[in-house]
Design a protein around this motif. Structure first.
Motif, mmCIF file in Angstrom:
data_model
loop_
_atom_site.group_PDB
_atom_site.id
_atom_site.type_symbol
_atom_site.label_atom_id
_atom_site.label_comp_id
_atom_site.label_asym_id
_atom_site.label_seq_id
_atom_site.Cartn_x
_atom_site.Cartn_y
_atom_site.Cartn_z
ATOM 1 N N UNK A 207 7.351 4.206 -6.890
ATOM 2 C CA UNK A 207 6.391 3.143 -6.678
ATOM 3 C C UNK A 207 5.517 2.971 -7.914
ATOM 4 N N UNK A 208 4.881 1.811 -8.027
ATOM 5 C CA UNK A 208 3.936 1.572 -9.110
ATOM 6 C C UNK A 208 2.786 2.579 -9.014
ATOM 7 N N UNK A 209 2.172 2.934 -10.149
ATOM 8 C CA UNK A 209 1.127 3.960 -10.155
ATOM 9 C C UNK A 209 0.009 3.728 -9.137
ATOM 10 N N UNK A 210 -0.367 2.490 -8.895
ATOM 11 C CA UNK A 210 -1.460 2.234 -7.951
ATOM 12 C C UNK A 210 -1.080 2.604 -6.519
ATOM 13 N N UNK A 211 0.219 2.758 -6.249
ATOM 14 C CA UNK A 211 0.681 3.133 -4.914
ATOM 15 C C UNK A 211 1.268 4.544 -4.885
ATOM 16 N N UNK A 212 0.941 5.354 -5.878
ATOM 17 C CA UNK A 212 1.534 6.690 -5.965
ATOM 18 C C UNK A 212 1.146 7.585 -4.793
ATOM 19 N N UNK A 213 0.068 7.241 -4.089
ATOM 20 C CA UNK A 213 -0.331 8.030 -2.922
ATOM 21 C C UNK A 213 0.210 7.444 -1.623
ATOM 22 N N UNK A 214 1.178 6.550 -1.731
ATOM 23 C CA UNK A 214 1.829 5.976 -0.551
ATOM 24 C C UNK A 214 3.113 6.770 -0.295
ATOM 25 N N UNK A 215 3.032 7.741 0.584
ATOM 26 C CA UNK A 215 4.148 8.657 0.826
ATOM 27 C C UNK A 215 5.281 7.953 1.557
ATOM 28 N N UNK A 216 6.458 7.927 0.954
ATOM 29 C CA UNK A 216 7.635 7.307 1.578
ATOM 30 C C UNK A 216 8.198 8.286 2.608
ATOM 31 N N UNK A 217 8.305 7.844 3.868
ATOM 32 C CA UNK A 217 8.627 8.775 4.950
ATOM 33 C C UNK A 217 9.923 8.437 5.694
ATOM 34 N N UNK A 218 10.062 7.188 6.130
ATOM 35 C CA UNK A 218 11.157 6.846 7.035
ATOM 36 C C UNK A 218 11.935 5.631 6.545
#
Length: 356
Positions: A207-218
């Protein structure tokens, strides 16, 4: 070299009548749940959500993988877990218990090869959260190897339709092996990793750096190769971020925000995701927000429907989606809204698994 005992066992197995999913009552879905006595079980459900069987589990379950040919399900413990049970749904018995190697933990999900001869399991190295994919021979459910998942903290893995390629949701979170506290939120790098069946990394998307804390789960997969992915936001809760993403191999990932008025409805947490049979609708659930959001297949937001503690979701046989929740309800979701189908005593867990 095969021993006489192995040869005889093979001959005996080949002479036995082969069971099918019809012998298990022809379930359309399986799901884990807790009953009124706080006992746990794996349930088989009809297309309308009616209960067909319940097979005890030793502890809380998470997701499951259904064998493509045999009436068998591998039920995974809630992550991080130390058990995965191979359940014969026709006999109602545990056929095998899988245990990860020392220092490993199951991470709640798995997938079968097209012919059902292999099982792939999502795992982590407990001390570091480095991802692994475990390989199991389903003739005896023996472990035959492992390879890197392509990142930290893998969760769901799926086999791409019509192929043997795997896609892994590497959530990017390193956790303490004892208490699951999150150790690297400032350095997360979630990704989607596409892997050959022997482990070669074919493609990886971050993901783009601004969304690096968006954990991809499912994950949810369309027949045309589109991978839809659900995320859980680990950043500032005051920042509304998209929790749905779409990807096709060879292209960048595209995040799909909800309608502006619904930006906070899911409270930063997507619990499960599904795509309908036609590839025209996506459903994203949030037990934290007690809502289910509908999107068009291209990621356009359509509607947000309230449903207390809704999390399990899968494509319905006749269109739309089946949704399960922690209050025991099984509902049918379409563009028109949510229609109750069944009321049960089961507190449904995170996932509703469609049997292909």
């Amino acid at each position: 070299m095969a021993t006489r005992r192995h040869v005889l066992a093979g001959l005996l197995a080949s002479s036995l009548p082969r069971l099918s999913w019809a012998d298990a009552g022809s379930p359309t879905f399986v799901a884990a749940a807790r009953d009124a006595t706080n006992a746990f079980a794996l349930h088989g459900l009809s297309a309308e959500g009616a209960p067909l069987f319940a097979i005890p589990l030793p502890a809380r379950g998470h997701a499951a993988a259904a064998h493509p040919l045999r009436p068998e399900v591998v039920a995974f413990a809630r992550r991080p877990g130390a058990y995965a049970l191979v359940i014969g749904c026709a006999s109602g018995t545990v056929l095998a218990r899988l245990t990860p190697p020392e220092g490993r933990q199951f991470n709640g999900h798995g997938a079968f090869s097209q012919d059902g001869s292999r099982l792939y399991t999502s795992e982590v190295v407990a001390e570091t959260s480095e991802g692994r994919v475990g390989l199991w021979d389903t003739r005896g459910y023996l472990r035959i190897g492992e390879f890197a998942s392509g990142g930290i903290g893998p969760h769901e893995l799926r086999r791409l339709p019509g192929s043997e390629l795997l896609v892994v949701a590497n959530g990017g979170i390193r956790t303490d092996p004892e208490d699951r506290s999150k150790l690297n939120l400032d350095a997360m790098r979630p990704n989607l990793s596409y892997l050959a069946p022997e482990g070669e990394l074919l493609e990886q998307v971050e993901l783009e750096p601004e969304y690096a804390q968006n954990s991809i789960r499912h994950l949810a997969l369309a027949e045309d190769g589109t991978v839809a992915f659900a995320m859980q936001w680990e950043g500032d809760p005051a920042d509304p971020v998209p929790l749905l993403g779409l990807h096709r191999r060879g292209s960048p990932a595209r995040l799909c925000p909800p309608a502006e008025t619904e930006a906070y409805a899911m409270k930063g947490y997507a619990g499960s995701i599904a795509i309908d049979a036609a590839g025209e609708r996506l459903a994203l659930t949030s037990p934290r927000g007690s809502v289910v959001q509908l999107f068009a297949g291209d990621g356009t937001p359509l509607a947000t429907h309230p449903r207390q503690d809704a999390c399990g979701v899968a494509a319905a046989a006749g269109g739309g989606f089946i949704v399960t929740d922690g209050g025991g309800a099984v509902s049918h979701l379409t563009d028109a809204g949510m229609r109750p189908l069944q009321t049960t005593a089961a507190a449904w867990d995170n996932h509703l698994v469609r049997i292909a």
